[in-house]
Motif scaffolding. Structure first.
Motif, short mmCIF file in Angstrom:
data_model
loop_
_atom_site.label_atom_id
_atom_site.label_comp_id
_atom_site.label_asym_id
_atom_site.label_seq_id
_atom_site.Cartn_x
_atom_site.Cartn_y
_atom_site.Cartn_z
N ILE A 86 39.61 35.21 35.66
CA ILE A 86 39.79 36.64 35.91
C ILE A 86 39.72 37.42 34.61
CG2 ILE A 86 41.48 38.37 36.63
CD1 ILE A 86 42.36 36.36 38.83
N GLU A 87 40.36 36.89 33.58
CA GLU A 87 40.35 37.56 32.27
C GLU A 87 38.93 37.64 31.71
OE1 GLU A 87 43.29 37.00 28.67
OE2 GLU A 87 41.76 35.42 28.66
N THR A 90 36.66 39.99 33.98
CA THR A 90 36.98 41.42 33.98
C THR A 90 36.75 42.05 32.62
OG1 THR A 90 38.66 40.97 35.68
CG2 THR A 90 38.74 43.11 34.59
N GLU A 104 30.83 37.65 35.10
CA GLU A 104 31.19 38.94 35.68
C GLU A 104 31.55 38.84 37.16
OE1 GLU A 104 26.59 38.84 35.37
OE2 GLU A 104 28.33 38.33 34.12
N ASN A 107 35.25 39.66 38.03
CA ASN A 107 35.76 40.99 37.69
C ASN A 107 36.65 41.53 38.81
OD1 ASN A 107 36.12 43.66 36.88
ND2 ASN A 107 34.00 43.91 36.22
N VAL A 108 37.86 41.99 38.48
CA VAL A 108 38.76 42.55 39.49
C VAL A 108 38.97 44.06 39.30
CG1 VAL A 108 39.99 40.39 39.80
CG2 VAL A 108 40.83 42.05 38.12
N ALA A 109 38.30 44.68 38.36
CA ALA A 109 38.55 46.09 38.06
C ALA A 109 38.31 46.96 39.28
CB ALA A 109 37.64 46.55 36.91
N THR A 113 43.38 42.87 45.63
CA THR A 113 43.46 41.42 45.64
C THR A 113 44.69 40.96 46.41
OG1 THR A 113 44.80 41.21 43.61
CG2 THR A 113 42.40 41.41 43.34
N ALA A 127 45.35 39.90 37.18
CA ALA A 127 44.55 40.90 37.87
C ALA A 127 45.18 42.28 37.74
CB ALA A 127 44.40 40.52 39.34
N LEU A 130 44.63 43.81 34.24
CA LEU A 130 43.27 44.03 33.78
C LEU A 130 42.49 45.05 34.62
CD1 LEU A 130 42.19 40.41 32.77
CD2 LEU A 130 43.25 42.20 31.39
N ALA A 132 42.95 45.74 38.38
CA ALA A 132 42.95 45.75 39.84
C ALA A 132 43.73 46.97 40.33
CB ALA A 132 43.58 44.46 40.38
N ARG A 166 43.36 49.67 30.39
CA ARG A 166 43.00 48.80 31.51
C ARG A 166 43.90 48.97 32.73
NH1 ARG A 166 38.18 46.20 32.39
NH2 ARG A 166 37.18 45.97 30.35
#
Length: 307
Positions: A86-87, A90, A104, A107-109, A113, A127, A130, A132, A166
């Motif tokens: 995830i790190e 994202t 990519e 990515n959770v942006a 979740t 998540a 960063l 979510a 973030r």
């Protein structure tokens, strides 16, 4: 120290024979690796070069034998790996590793979740830090487990632990969820509403696989980009992990494998293999299976083929 576990430290030195023995395994057996970490007395600190400070993680103090048998009062390597993916995905961290989907993909942006069988909730915490938008954390409805999850999420999903610019969480909550129990307030409200369903080290109980698949399919959104990320260690046997990803069983709940590969505790990737024959126990403990699931979109489309 292996790459995957090098971010962990305990809050207290070992003070009984069992602690000393566990801490010494890597010395007695240099090729061995610990795949579970922490206890209720010690707690853990998780550090990352991309976070401004270490994230504290409490572990549940469970009393009943039923609670202890489910082992959610430890942090497992599968959670460490999922948090790392995830790190990397994202933040767009450069990696030279090959195998699996492009980074990519994790990515959770801006996404919603839900984590099943969360244990310490490290992937969900990552998540939340960063980018979510909504984070729902679940585990089986045991009061000490859920209270520890609430403590971890309340303490750690805060701007002070997040990289600058973030943090975007609008909601971070903890709920009890028994796999396959779909007539509850959480299940009714959350049906097909999450961009990402995530789970780490939930595959060691084959008798729960059917219920677990049903929960994943229930919460996974209908959007073209909706995905489930499932990571399981091979320490309890490759056959248990592989059984979860069987094509027909996933298709029965409308899911298929998009990506399936293996990664070890040093960050090395290799092709997924259904059966590697007799595997050395210490070597097997180093490896985890990583699966990316999606909804079946077209009649006749199939997931990962089995020989």
């Amino acid at each position: 120290m292996t790459a995957l576990t090098s971010r962990l430290s305990t809050g207290k030195a070992a003070d009984d024979p069992e602690d000393y023995f566990a801490a010494s395994l890597g010395v007695i057996f240099p090729g061995d690796v610990s795949n579970l970490h922490g206890d209720a007395e010690h707690g853990l600190l998780y550090t990352s070069p991309y976070l401004p400070r270490a994230v504290p993680l409490a572990l549940a103090e469970v009393k009943s034998e039923d609670d202890r048998r489910l082992f959610s009062h430890y942090l497992w390597n599968a959670s460490l790996l999922l948090a790392e993916l995830i790190e990397v995905g994202t933040l767009g961290v450069t990696t030279s590793e090959q195998g699996g989907p492009p980074v990519e993909a994790f990515n959770v942006a801006g996404l919603e979740t839900i984590e099943l069988g969360a244990g310490t909730a490290l992937p969900s915490i990552m998540a939340g830090l960063l980018g979510a938008r909504r984070v729902v954390v679940t585990d089986y409805p045991s009061p000490p487990v859920l209270q520890t999850l609430r403590d971890n999420v309340t303490l750690a999903v805060q701007p002070r632990f997040a990289p600058a610019g973030r943090f975007a969480v609008e909601e971070a909550v903890v709920e009890g969820h028994g796999w396959g129990e779909l007539d509850t307030p959480l299940a009714r409200a959350g049906r097909r509403s999450f961009d990402r369903v995530i789970a780490a080290d939930c595959l060691w109980m084959p008798w729960q696989h059917e219920k677990f698949r049903r929960s994943i399919a229930w919460f996974l959104g209908d959007g073209e980009a909706a995905r489930a990320w499932v990571v399981g260690g091979f320490h309890t046997g490759r056959d248990k992990v592989a059984a979860f990803f069987e094509r027909e069983a996933l298709a029965a709940v409308g899911l298929e494998v998009e990506h399936l590969w293996e990664r070890d505790c040093d960050g090395q990737n290799r092709e997924w293999v259904w059966d590697r024959g007799v595997e050395d126990v210490s070597e097997r403990k180093r490896w985890l299976g990583v699966g990316v699931l999606r909804r079946i979109r077209e009649p006749g489309r199939e997931g990962e083929e089995r020989p």
